[in-house]
Design an enzyme around this catalytic site. Structure first.
Site, mmCIF file in Angstrom:
data_model
loop_
_atom_site.group_PDB
_atom_site.id
_atom_site.type_symbol
_atom_site.label_atom_id
_atom_site.label_comp_id
_atom_site.label_asym_id
_atom_site.label_seq_id
_atom_site.Cartn_x
_atom_site.Cartn_y
_atom_site.Cartn_z
ATOM 1 N N LYS A 206 -7.943 2.099 -2.297
ATOM 2 C CA LYS A 206 -6.991 1.043 -1.361
ATOM 3 C C LYS A 206 -6.699 2.820 -0.230
ATOM 4 O O LYS A 206 -6.728 2.176 0.740
ATOM 5 C CB LYS A 206 -5.862 0.693 -1.330
ATOM 6 C CG LYS A 206 -5.183 0.248 0.191
ATOM 7 C CD LYS A 206 -5.885 -0.465 0.727
ATOM 8 C CE LYS A 206 -5.277 -0.887 2.423
ATOM 9 N NZ LYS A 206 -3.956 -1.481 2.401
ATOM 10 N N SER B 209 0.425 -0.771 -0.264
ATOM 11 C CA SER B 209 0.048 -0.082 -0.037
ATOM 12 C C SER B 209 0.840 1.459 -0.201
ATOM 13 O O SER B 209 1.541 1.477 1.195
ATOM 14 C CB SER B 209 -0.574 0.048 0.911
ATOM 15 O OG SER B 209 -1.969 -1.142 1.358
ATOM 16 N N LYS C 153 0.850 5.448 8.239
ATOM 17 C CA LYS C 153 1.557 5.731 6.717
ATOM 18 C C LYS C 153 0.435 6.029 5.680
ATOM 19 O O LYS C 153 0.148 7.385 4.867
ATOM 20 C CB LYS C 153 2.022 4.658 6.803
ATOM 21 C CG LYS C 153 3.086 4.730 5.262
ATOM 22 C CD LYS C 153 2.190 4.062 4.366
ATOM 23 C CE LYS C 153 2.088 2.612 4.569
ATOM 24 N NZ LYS C 153 1.618 1.370 3.135
#
Length: 296
Positions: free
Chosen positions: A171, A96, A239
């Site tokens: 995502k 990701s 993140k």
């Protein structure tokens, strides 16, 4: 049987690679950082010295590492994947990472003659082990169809969203939704417990109504029991939300609730919770309230 290189055999990557083995595929792993996992080797995986050697041996090369810099490293380092690929090879990045960086990486890999898919996943360690991951794919339709049997060995809900970068965009959107749902459940249980109600019973009652969700079912139970072993670490969700907020700045968007969830995750990190499961967000709220929903 396909020859598959798999780089990144951590909490998520190891069970994903094992499911590919169970489907009958030959796995190659790089030992440039760590020894090949014993569980994979015992099932027939072959360890090679670096990503270049893995890419030379494999038809498909899957990358499953934590963040954008690590993807860039395994792709373009000396003895990296880019040095070992060419026509008829497919690189599949299931990490990701930044959608913008993904588009750049894809162009550089395609310049070698190889094809590129970004295919990040959702479903956590549980989904990785059960081969029930949701997989969001960006790339050309023909390459997607070619890789589909491999993806079906690792997941159930597999969608080609669009071109390179679109899988990563999906995502990031997923992670916004998950974070805000976790925060909603945490705030609701905190409110209920502070008001004197049993949060376990409140959760049970809500599971039968319109507030019911997978987050309430799984992460709500973690919050009530205080079991915050990952799972999916808070640091990784931070993140992902950084990617969302950076992208929003590029697009001139305001994502106020996403920014607020990130602040609560930052509170968790400040009190030592970077490696908690992301359901541990409730501990950040508890810290600010000086109150715990758990009697212990």
């Amino acid at each position: 049987m396909a020859k598959i290189g798999f780089i990144g055999t951590g909490i998520m990557g190891l069970p994903m690679a094992q499911n590919l083995q169970k489907a009958g595929h030959q796995i190659f792993v790089s030992t440039h950082h760590d020894a090949a996992p014993a569980a994979l080797v015992e099932a027939g995986a072959i360890g090679l010295g670096n990503p270049k050697e893995v890419a030379q041996e494999a038809e498909f090369i899957i990358v499953m590492v934590p963040d954008t810099p690590q993807v860039e490293d395994v792709l373009f380092r000396k003895d990296g994947i880019a040095e070992g690929v060419g026509p008829n090879k497919v690189v599949i990045d299931m990490s990701s990472i930044s959608p913008t960086a993904t588009k750049t990486f894809a162009e550089k890999i395609k310049a070698t003659g190889a094809q590129y898919l970004d295919a990040p996943v959702s479903g956590g360690e549980v989904g990785a082990k059960a081969a029930t991951l949701s997989i969001m794919v960006g790339g050309c339709p023909n390459t997607f169809e070619r890789a589909l049997p491999l993806l079906q060995a690792m997941g159930k809900n597999i969608t080609r969203v669009g071109g390179n970068g679109d899988g990563q965009t999906a995502k990031v959107a997923n992670q916004i939704i998950v974070a805000l749902n976790i925060q909603a459940v945490a705030e609701a249980l905190l409110f209920a417990a502070k008001n004197g109600a049993d949060p376990a019973k409140v959760r049970e009652a809500l599971m039968g109504g319109f507030a019911s969700s997978r987050i309430l079912e799984v992460h709500g139970e973690r919050m009530v029991k205080g079991t915050f072993d990952p799972g999916f670490r808070i640091s990784l969700h931070q993140k992902d939300l950084n990617l969302a907020l950076a992208g929003a700045r590029e697009l001139g968007l305001n994502l106020p609730n996403t920014a607020n969830a990130q602040q609560v995750f930052s509170t968790c990190a400040a009190i030592g919770g970077s490696n908690w499961d992301h359901s541990g967000l409730i501990k950040g709220l508890e810290h600010m309230a000086n109150f715990s929903i758990r009697k212990d």
